[in-house]
Every structure is written in C-alpha cells, then in structure tokens.
Design an enzyme around this catalytic site. Structure first.
Site, PDB file in Angstrom:
ATOM      1  CD  GLU A 107     -24.935  10.874  35.103  1.00  0.00           C
ATOM      2  OE1 GLU A 107     -23.603  10.524  34.819  1.00  0.00           O
ATOM      3  OE2 GLU A 107     -25.753  11.044  34.108  1.00  0.00           O
ATOM      4  CD  GLU A 115     -26.503  14.290  31.614  1.00  0.00           C
ATOM      5  OE1 GLU A 115     -26.279  12.996  31.049  1.00  0.00           O
ATOM      6  OE2 GLU A 115     -25.855  14.662  32.463  1.00  0.00           O
TER       7      GLU A 115
END
Length: 446
Positions: A216, A320
């Site tokens: 991320e 995720e």
C-alpha cells in the site's frame, strides 16, 4: 548465511509432499492456473508488523505518552524491554495450531506481512532487529508442514511508504518522496536484493508462491516514480533467481489506473488490490443489502476488467478484504482517531452510517460475538460469500486477517467460531449469482 541472512534453525531437509486440502495440489506439484483454481487464503496480520487494532493489548498505555505505532512503542520501551515484549508476542500470538486450523478451513495460502527490521535497521531506528526473522522462517516451515503456500509481504519499508501505523511509523511518507525518500527507496531495493537471494534457495521453490514488493504505497507518491521503482525491484528479484510470482500494490489508486502499465511480465507479475467498503464515507452509508450488491456488481466487474489486458493490467488478486461493515473496531483508524460511522473521526461530526443520526453508535458494532443476532450473522456470512464469489473472478483472495484480540469482524478465526464464515472456504451456500438473502429486521445502524 544466504544473502547475508541467517539460516540458523532450519533443517537441512524438507518435505513438500503435503497438500492443504483435496482441492489443491501438493506443494511439490504445479498449481496450474490461478484463474481456474483461485486462491482462498488469509493474512497473518499483526504478527510481525504490529497494528494497534489487531493487538490493542500491546498499545495499552496512557494516551499522553503518544504510543501509536511500533516506532513509538519501541522508543518508549527501549531496546532490551522492546525485544522481550515483541519476542513474547511473536512466540505466542500465532502457533502451529493456527496453521492446522487454516488448512482445515479449506484455505490454500497464507500472506505473511513482515517489516524491514526483520532484516536490517538504520541509524536512529528504535525497532527490534532480526528477532522476527527467525519466527518468519518458522512460520514458513509450519506452512510447509500443512501444505499451505506462502505470499511474502514486505509490509513496512524504510521511511514509511504511506505514513500509517502498519508501516511502522505514523505521520508522513519518506519513501521515494520526502527528504530521505530517494535514499530509503534505494535501501528498500537493497533489502529486496537480500531477501530474493535468500528465498531463491531450492528449499523455497515450492512454497513461496508470491513475493510482495511493498504494501500500500501512498497516493501522494507519483505513479511514474512508483512504477520506475517497481521495475527496478522486479529486475533485482528476478535476476536473483526467485521463481515464483511477484506482486505489486495498486497503491490505493484503483485498478483502472494500472491499465497498460508494467506490461510484458505475463503471469510472473500480479497486481494486488485491497477491497474495503468502510474507509470511504460514500460506501459506508450503504444499507446492508446494498453493500452486498455493490460487491457483486462493482467490485466483481472491476476485477474482471482488470484481468483483461485490453481493459486493465492483467493478472489480479485481492490481497486484503474483511467482513467489517463499519470502521468501529477499536483503533482501526489509528489510536484516538474515532470512527467515520459514529461521526467522530478526525474532527468530523456527521455520522456515516445509513441513518445518519444519533443511532449511528459504535456500541452495537462492537458487541461481543455472543450478542450477535441471527440476522446479523446472516448478513455477515452473505457479505463474506459475496466477496469470495466476486474476487474469485480474478486470481482469488486473502482475507484480512486470521486472528485479532478483540475485533471479530476482522478475524477469519472468529467468523468460523461464531458461525458467520463458511466452515470450508470452497463449500459455500451462496454466491453473487443467487438472489439477495433476507436479513429480516436487522437495523441499518447495527
């Protein structure tokens, strides 16, 4: 030492004959096509890269001390005590029994987040150096013993790639951008050089299926500079002989942003997207049925478009997701930051739950599992099965996460124990092709 990293504690022989479940091949057999046989898996979050909402007990200090992430925790504890506290956590938070249970749940892979201080530290770093490395290697051997393939995830890089607590240090990005950004980007490449030499060993050929470059990266990092760094990292990992698939993050930009980018790698490179409906107030306000239908329409179509190089990047996985339909879990948004759902996140005053009024309390969302109504469990199960169905239109999924101390809507383990997760991941009662289940009289502010 291999890649200047220790192999102490590893057996000289290993057994790759195990299979996680009857639907997947043994480790020493080719997987085949992930498009046809998708990943069904979990993250082992909060183990080697701390997050306050996963293990609040580690961050239970007077707020005035400002302990909000691993950096401030280690700074406060000091080297000796930090090492003792964290080693106890590494040794006890997850055990071999968890890997047994993960395989029994019909899952096939584990994504293991870890931080750069598993490998090295730099001047001024308070982090505990190297202790988690030994536990990471043991985790991989437990995965091998139970037939689970591994997705390695470098979750925190020098300087912090996103300024959030799970990168080690909250605040600002100092990776690629920032005063030390270029130096920290180079340090990250050096770390990948070490890691990829180590994990190119023959003993890891069958078990390390995926190698994640960085988790991320923040949206303020220019995409062109992030892509250039990614190309450099891919070259290092590939040149060192790593034979699995490399993963890169869509970097919170959305999958369409990567159409036509980083091409030419075929199935040796996969884009990793994280799909949540709770961090965007525009999605958080959806009623329960609309959250489910949004997953089945928008998320699924985005995955399908991304899988086609004419309309997207190509190979796509969901690294995720969770069952959480609110952002109410304690410290999910950072210690002391409140929740969008209740209207007290970072100075906001308007609740973002569907009713938009004083009914939007986190009290109901944070009830213990024993207080969950049957209607709420039906919703949670449907929400999970919708996401599983949608994400399997790509290469599959990794749930975030396997275990938490007190946030059951983020725990696959809690979902299994509470009856709101399918007992076996590949045997489900509902999919996006079915009609919407009824959630009875479930209140929308629940």
């Amino acid at each position: 030492m291999v890649g200047n990293l220790p192999i102490v504690g590893l057996n000289s022989t290993w057994d790759d004959s195990k299979q996680a479940n009857p639907n997947v091949p043994a480790l020493n057999k080719p997987w085949g096509s992930y498009r046809n046989n998708p990943i069904r898996a979990v993250n082992l979050g909060g183990w080697f890269s701390l997050e306050p909402f996963i293990t609040p007990s580690l961050f239970d200090y007077d707020p005035s001390l400002g302990i909000v992430d691993e950096y401030t925790l280690c700074s406060y504890l000091g080297p000796k005590k930090a090492a003792a506290v964290l080693e106890k956590h590494y040794a006890t938070f997850l055990t071999e029994q968890d890997f047994i249970d993960i395989a029994a749940a019909g899952l096939s892979h584990v994504r293991i987040p870890f931080s750069y201080w598993s490998v090295t530290t730099y001047s001024g770093d308070p982090y505990v150096l190297g202790v988690s490395w030994h536990y990471l290697l043991r985790a991989i051997e437990w995965a091998r013993k139970h037939g689970l393939r591994v997705n390695l995830d470098l979750h925190a890089v020098p300087g912090s790639q996103n300024g959030w607590n799970h990168s080690g240090r909250s605040g600002f990005i100092n990776w690629i951008i920032g005063n030390d950004g270029p130096a920290n980007a180079k340090r990250s490449l050096d770390i990948h050089n070490q890691l990829s030499i180590f994990f190119a060993q023959k003993r890891y050929r069958n078990i390390i299926a995926f190698y994640g470059l960085v988790n991320e990266p923040g949206t303020t990092i220019p995409q062109s500079e992030l892509a250039a760094w990614t190309v450099s990292a891919i070259k290092i990992v590939s040149d060192n002989g790593f034979a699995g698939t490399i993963t890169f993050s869509e970097a919170l930009r959305g999958l369409p942003a990567w159409q036509g980018e980083l091409q030419g790698y075929g199935n040796s490179l996969v884009i990793d997207v994280h799909e949540y409906v709770i961090f965007d107030p525009n999605l958080l306000v959806f009623e329960h049925s609309k959250k489910v239908s949004f997953v089945c329409s928008i998320f699924e179509s985005q995955i399908q478009a991304s899988m086609n190089t004419a309309t997207g990047f190509g190979p796509t996985m969901v690294g995720e997701w969770s069952q959480a339909d609110t952002d109410c879990a304690q410290w999910l948004n950072g210690i002391g930051n409140g929740a969008r759902w209740a209207g007290n996140f970072s100075g906001k005053t308007t609740p973002s739950c569907p009713t938009g009024n004083s009914q939007c309390s986190c009290a109901l969302s944070n009830q213990p599992v024993t207080s969950f109504s049957s209607e709420f469990k039906t919703f949670l199960l449907s929400f999970a099965e919708a996401q599983m169905s949608a994400y399997e239109s790509g290469w599959g999924w990794f749930y975030w996460t396997w275990k938490t101390e007190s946030a059951p809507l983020w725990s696959y383990q809690a979902g299994l124990q509470g009856g709101f997760m399918p007992p076996v991941a590949y045997e489900r009662s509902w999919s996006c092709s079915g009609s919407m289940p009824s959630f009875g009289s479930l209140p929308e502010f629940y």
